[in-house]
Write a protein that holds these residues in place. Structure first.
Motif, mmCIF file in Angstrom:
data_model
loop_
_atom_site.group_PDB
_atom_site.id
_atom_site.type_symbol
_atom_site.label_atom_id
_atom_site.label_comp_id
_atom_site.label_asym_id
_atom_site.label_seq_id
_atom_site.Cartn_x
_atom_site.Cartn_y
_atom_site.Cartn_z
ATOM 1 N N HIS A 779 53.648 13.811 -2.113
ATOM 2 C CA HIS A 779 53.158 12.857 -0.427
ATOM 3 C C HIS A 779 52.623 13.039 0.240
ATOM 4 O O HIS A 779 52.147 12.233 0.995
ATOM 5 C CB HIS A 779 53.834 14.849 0.233
ATOM 6 N N GLY A 780 51.443 12.374 -0.227
ATOM 7 C CA GLY A 780 50.103 11.919 -0.514
ATOM 8 C C GLY A 780 49.412 12.578 0.604
ATOM 9 O O GLY A 780 49.774 14.123 0.882
ATOM 10 N N THR A 781 47.473 11.907 1.027
ATOM 11 C CA THR A 781 47.047 13.239 1.899
ATOM 12 C C THR A 781 47.235 13.109 3.334
ATOM 13 O O THR A 781 48.242 13.973 4.706
ATOM 14 C CB THR A 781 45.418 12.445 1.375
ATOM 15 N N GLY A 782 46.802 11.563 3.843
ATOM 16 C CA GLY A 782 46.926 11.447 5.311
ATOM 17 C C GLY A 782 46.862 12.605 6.116
ATOM 18 O O GLY A 782 45.795 13.034 6.072
ATOM 19 N N THR A 783 47.678 12.246 7.230
ATOM 20 C CA THR A 783 47.171 13.461 8.402
ATOM 21 C C THR A 783 47.747 14.973 7.758
ATOM 22 O O THR A 783 47.143 16.019 8.470
ATOM 23 C CB THR A 783 48.537 13.159 9.464
ATOM 24 N N GLY A 784 48.491 15.130 6.544
ATOM 25 C CA GLY A 784 48.853 16.136 6.231
ATOM 26 C C GLY A 784 49.580 17.207 6.791
ATOM 27 O O GLY A 784 50.479 18.171 6.384
ATOM 28 N N ALA A 785 50.488 16.158 7.883
ATOM 29 C CA ALA A 785 51.780 16.416 8.330
ATOM 30 C C ALA A 785 52.872 17.264 7.558
ATOM 31 O O ALA A 785 53.618 18.244 7.415
ATOM 32 C CB ALA A 785 52.374 15.608 9.742
ATOM 33 N N LEU A 786 53.358 15.905 6.256
ATOM 34 C CA LEU A 786 54.391 15.859 5.483
ATOM 35 C C LEU A 786 54.366 16.734 4.488
ATOM 36 O O LEU A 786 55.247 18.123 4.329
ATOM 37 C CB LEU A 786 54.604 13.958 4.910
ATOM 38 N N ARG A 787 52.783 17.101 4.210
ATOM 39 C CA ARG A 787 52.236 18.319 3.161
ATOM 40 C C ARG A 787 53.157 19.339 3.611
ATOM 41 O O ARG A 787 53.477 20.485 3.281
ATOM 42 C CB ARG A 787 51.322 18.067 2.877
ATOM 43 N N GLY A 812 45.251 15.886 -6.380
ATOM 44 C CA GLY A 812 44.696 16.427 -5.321
ATOM 45 C C GLY A 812 45.709 17.073 -4.601
ATOM 46 O O GLY A 812 47.044 17.881 -5.404
ATOM 47 N N SER A 813 45.768 17.849 -4.044
ATOM 48 C CA SER A 813 46.263 17.865 -2.496
ATOM 49 C C SER A 813 46.884 16.902 -1.938
ATOM 50 O O SER A 813 48.232 17.144 -1.171
ATOM 51 C CB SER A 813 45.478 17.826 -1.400
ATOM 52 N N GLY A 814 47.530 15.573 -2.256
ATOM 53 C CA GLY A 814 47.843 14.353 -1.968
ATOM 54 C C GLY A 814 48.950 15.046 -2.746
ATOM 55 O O GLY A 814 50.660 14.233 -3.149
ATOM 56 N N ILE A 815 49.132 16.378 -4.195
ATOM 57 C CA ILE A 815 50.126 16.484 -4.982
ATOM 58 C C ILE A 815 51.121 17.611 -5.252
ATOM 59 O O ILE A 815 50.020 18.891 -5.085
ATOM 60 C CB ILE A 815 50.454 15.787 -6.380
ATOM 61 N N THR A 816 52.059 17.424 -4.872
ATOM 62 C CA THR A 816 52.544 19.317 -4.549
ATOM 63 C C THR A 816 52.962 19.840 -5.861
ATOM 64 O O THR A 816 54.201 19.302 -5.973
ATOM 65 C CB THR A 816 53.292 20.407 -3.559
ATOM 66 N N VAL A 817 53.005 20.671 -6.983
ATOM 67 C CA VAL A 817 53.098 21.020 -8.002
ATOM 68 C C VAL A 817 54.342 22.999 -7.607
ATOM 69 O O VAL A 817 53.587 23.732 -6.649
ATOM 70 C CB VAL A 817 52.327 21.377 -8.683
ATOM 71 N N VAL A 818 55.824 22.762 -7.937
ATOM 72 C CA VAL A 818 56.237 23.667 -7.585
ATOM 73 C C VAL A 818 56.987 24.473 -8.672
ATOM 74 O O VAL A 818 57.191 23.774 -9.468
ATOM 75 C CB VAL A 818 57.202 22.795 -6.581
ATOM 76 N N GLU A 819 56.848 25.199 -9.080
ATOM 77 C CA GLU A 819 57.037 26.592 -10.435
ATOM 78 C C GLU A 819 58.426 27.296 -9.917
ATOM 79 O O GLU A 819 58.230 27.661 -8.643
ATOM 80 C CB GLU A 819 56.219 27.110 -11.092
#
Length: 821
Positions: A779-787, A812-819
């Motif tokens: 989702h990228g970093t950007g403003t963090g709203a999408l994250r 890093g924080s631009g990618i969320t790993v879901v388990e």
């Protein structure tokens, strides 16, 4: 150190190097193969062997290693160092794919899914290598999956390409109208279509009718039967397309230049990553070569030793394998008190092959290559290898064969020590036998006093005698079958070998009188000694065979005894357990008997019976108790009693009817068979959540309210499964394809919040449906709203066990790993 650069040995290892080079995936690995060299550093050799051995395990593992795009882009990266230069589309595409490969390799070794590090040596090699996920993401924003610049790489490029498409469309429509008109007038054939020539759309016309269509004649066919006319109504439009194409090219160059400016400062770090890729390519090729020659990582110790079992010459093995033949393995041992092996035997008996096998395998080992030996072998490290094999005469230096040998011997004597290994073929040959043998004997004695290890081949009797009588030297023989008159290519250490000169001469057909004259000339002592050697070798082979058979029988006997002892121990353990249980049962019976006795006495007292009668009853009870105690100490009686008790218990259990669970239609529990009310297809309840239940209908799980379900019997479920299948074969195939093609990663960068959330929702549902354990959301970093929006959704989603940021080197924080659970 290797001395000298012996032609035969160098050629042999060059062939090994060539085979490994052919298995490399890129020039990166090929350069590493060309630079492969001998090392006497124990830690370095151990590390290289460990890395290659781990890669062999990877080749046999279930997890596929990412080896798709090994591109050498170092030239491109070095070319862009001056300002104003840029990477073209192909170079950028190659960089993207190879960086993605580096990224995938690092993830392979540092996978958080594994509880332990499976490949420590290769993981350490990855170290702090950068994967540059940001560059990969930026390139993905510029290039499409085919390596072309995307329309949306910039707003100007999108506008230019839109205008090109619009203008080209209008040109095509105009040409079609002119073509139809010309076809109706008979100027052009019915099957003719507009043609592209030099980037401009034109109409092909016969030369006789070229005046019928107003326009510019640009070209004609090779036969001259067709001319290509650009109608004047589209000339201006075609010119405009050319201008737009030039603008497009300038805009693409601008985009590539801007991106190259961001890459330029990172070039040194990127080149380091490609050095890692080169090393992986090289190790991968070494592992493939090891597989091809059945090589292993042997036991390596930091001392000078050779203790090899079933060693084979790798090139000879590959050559004979192509011919459908098998190579005869070599068993050889060089230890402290028997360091120098003197091999004798007939010509063409395998002496030189044995020598070359030792040299090549030891050299391969100290280059960090696995070697074709048995796993019981033990290997060591030498600081230098001195080689004298073949004819090294030189016309330029006016050296004969013998002179070249003596030149090598001079160097060997000056430089050999206890950490050297010496390999000499046909030691002392090339000159008059008596002086040649004497010089060879003196040299061999000097090599022995220096503590060197080595293998030499010879026919000289004096060297055989020296090896027999001198500490540090040992004789060896290449075996020969006297009956079949053919070599066995087997090395036997401990006794010298015969040259079988008389036998070979007789086999070839040399006249018997010539053989007799030769025997008379050398004397009966020499002939008798040669026969004695042959007899010794024959007897040794016989007794060695006997000893081997005895060893095998002893091993079989030891295994049988060990198995019987294990079985006996298990029987004794089982017997003790039965006795313990029997004694416990007897103790329980005694306790019950005591209670019965006390109860009887109490009843007598209450009945006010006579004392004599009470004594008689108590005495009878004591006798009963004593008999039970006596029985408890007898193993045989206990065993019989336990058998009876067990039999009685089994009969009692058999008589008791098994209780069947009562079928209650109104109560639904986990494991029950249910169906939707009004439907025929039945499923199994997997989980209950309040007023809802998770039901498995065939391969599909569904969450349904309890009031919509009705309970059915298991038999009814089986019958309905036989009658009809809820999931059709087509659905199962679709599910299988979906599982195979499911990608573990989704990219929602650039989407609006609602679009991204909808895409993630579908993606998570699919991941749960196909049973995935771990996925990644870019989702990228950007403003963090999408994250934040995505993670709020994940918190409320059943089935999601945990989510976190990706490793800093992987996004890093631009990618969320879901388990998932």
């Amino acid at each position: 150190m290797i001395y000298p650069q012996n032609f035969e040995f160098k050629t042999g290892f060059d062939k090994v190097r060539l085979i490994i080079s052919e298995k490399c995936l890129s020039t990166l690995g090929e350069e590493r193969t060309a630079a492969m060299s001998f090392s006497s550093d124990f830690l370095e050799v151990t590390q290289k062997l460990e890395q290659t051995d781990e890669f062999i395990r990877i080749l046999h593992g279930d997890k596929e290693f990412p080896a798709n795009y090994f591109y050498d882009v170092r030239y491109s990266l070095k070319r862009i160092r001056p300002e104003g230069t840029y990477l073209d589309e192909k170079e950028l595409f190659d960089i993207k794919r190879s960086l993605q490969t580096i990224h995938d390799i690092i993830r392979f070794f540092r996978s958080p899914e594994e509880d332990e590090i499976l490949y420590p040596a290769l993981t350490a090699l990855a170290g702090d290598i950068m994967a540059f996920p940001q560059l990969i993401t930026q390139i993905d924003g510029i290039l499409d999956k085919f390596g072309r610049v995307k329309d949306n790489a910039s707003s100007d490029l999108a506008r230019i390409r839109k205008e090109i498409a619009s203008t080209t469309g209008s040109i095509s429509r105009s040409l079609q109208a002119i073509l139809r008109s010309a076809q109706s007038e008979g100027v052009v054939d019915k099957d003719v279509a507009p043609t592209m020539r030099d980037g401009r759309l034109m109409i092909p016309v016969a030369p006789a009718f070229k005046r019928k269509i107003r326009g510019i004649v640009h070209d004609e066919s090779a036969t001259g039967k067709t001319v290509f006319i650009e109608p004047e109504v589209v000339v201006e439009a075609n010119n405009r397309v050319r201008e737009l194409e030039s603008e497009e090219r300038r805009e693409i160059i601008r985009i590539l230049t801007v991106f190259t400016n961001t890459v330029r400062p990172l070039v040194p770090e990127i080149l380091c990553s490609y050095e890692f890729l080169a090393e992986i390519d090289f190790i991968h090729a070494k592992a493939l070569f090891a597989e091809q020659i059945n090589a292993i990582k042997p036991v390596l110790e930091n001392k000078q030793q050779i203790d090899w079992a079933r060693a084979t010459h790798p090139l000879l093995y590959l050559s004979l394998k192509k011919q459908g033949k098998e190579v005869v393995p070599l068993d050889i041992e060089l230890k402290e008190n028997k360091r120098l092996l003197v091999i004798s035997g007939p010509n063409a008996g395998g002496k030189s092959v044995c020598l070359k096998t030792v040299g090549l395998i030891q050299y391969m080992l100290q280059c960090g290559l696995p070697v074709p030996v048995h796993e019981s072998s033990r290997t060591g490290i030498f600081e230098s290898i001195f080689i004298d094999i073949g004819d090294e005469q030189s016309i330029e230096n006016d050296l004969s064969t013998y002179s070249s040998h003596l030149t090598n011997m001079k160097y060997f004597v000056k430089n050999c020590n206890e950490k050297s290994i010496i390999l000499i073929d046909e030691f002392g040959s090339g000159t008059e036998p008596q002086i040649g043998g004497a010089i060879a004997e003196a040299l061999l004695d000097r090599f022995n006093r220096s503590g060197s290890y080595g293998v030499v081949t010879t026919h000289y009797q004096n060297l055989k005698h020296l090896a027999e009588d001198t500490e540090g030297l040992v004789n060896g023989a290449m075996l020969y079958d006297r009956h079949l008159m053919q070599p066995l290519f087997k090395l036997s250490i401990g006794n010298p070998g015969s040259s079988f000169a008389v036998e070979i001469a007789r086999k070839i057909g040399l006249p018997e009188d010539v053989i007799a004259d030769a025997s008379n000339k050398v004397g009966s002592d020499y002939i008798d000694m040669d026969k004695y050697l042959q007899d010794i070798v024959r007897d040794k082979r016989y007794w060695e065979s006997k000893r081997q058979n005895i060893r095998q029988r002893e091993k079989k006997l030891e295994d049988t005894i060990a198995r019987y002892e294990t079985d006996l121990e298990a029987v004794n353990k089982q017997q003790k357990e039965i006795i313990r249980e029997a004694k416990a049962e007897a103790q329980r019976i005694i306790s019950e008997a005591n209670a019965k006795i006390e109860n009887t006495i109490r009843e007598i007292k209450e009945a006010q019976a006579e004392k004599e009668q009470t004594k008689l009853i108590r005495k009878s009870m004591e006798e009963f108790k004593s008999s039970i105690n006596d029985a408890a100490v007898s193993d045989d009686k206990i065993a019989r009693k336990m058998a009876k008790l067990k039999e009685r218990k089994e009969k009692k259990t058999a008589k008791q009817p098994v209780k069947q669970p009562v079928f209650n239609r109104d109560v639904i529990e986990v494991g029950d068979a249910v169906r939707l009310k009004g439907q025929t297809s039945a499923g199994t309840v997997m989980e209950l959540q309040g007023v809802q239940a998770t039901v498995a209908f065939g391969m599909i799980k569904s969450t349904v309210k309890l009031d919509r379900l009705e309970k059915v019997s298991k038999n009814q479920l089986k019958q309905e499964i036989k009658k009809s299948t809820f999931v059709s074969a087509q659905t199962r195939d679709d599910m299988h394809d979906k599982k195979l093609n499911f990608k573990q990663e989704i990219d929602v960068r650039g989407m609006r919040g609602d679009e991204a959330l909808q895409a993630v929702t579908y993606f998570i549902d699919d991941a749960i449906l196909v049973g995935s354990t771990r996925v990644r959301i870019l989702h990228g970093t950007g403003t963090g709203a999408l994250r934040q929006l995505i993670r709020e959704y994940l918190r409320s989603t059943p089935g999601v066990e945990h989510f976190r940021d990706e490793h800093v080197q992987l996004g890093g924080s631009g990618i969320t790993v879901v388990e998932f659970e």
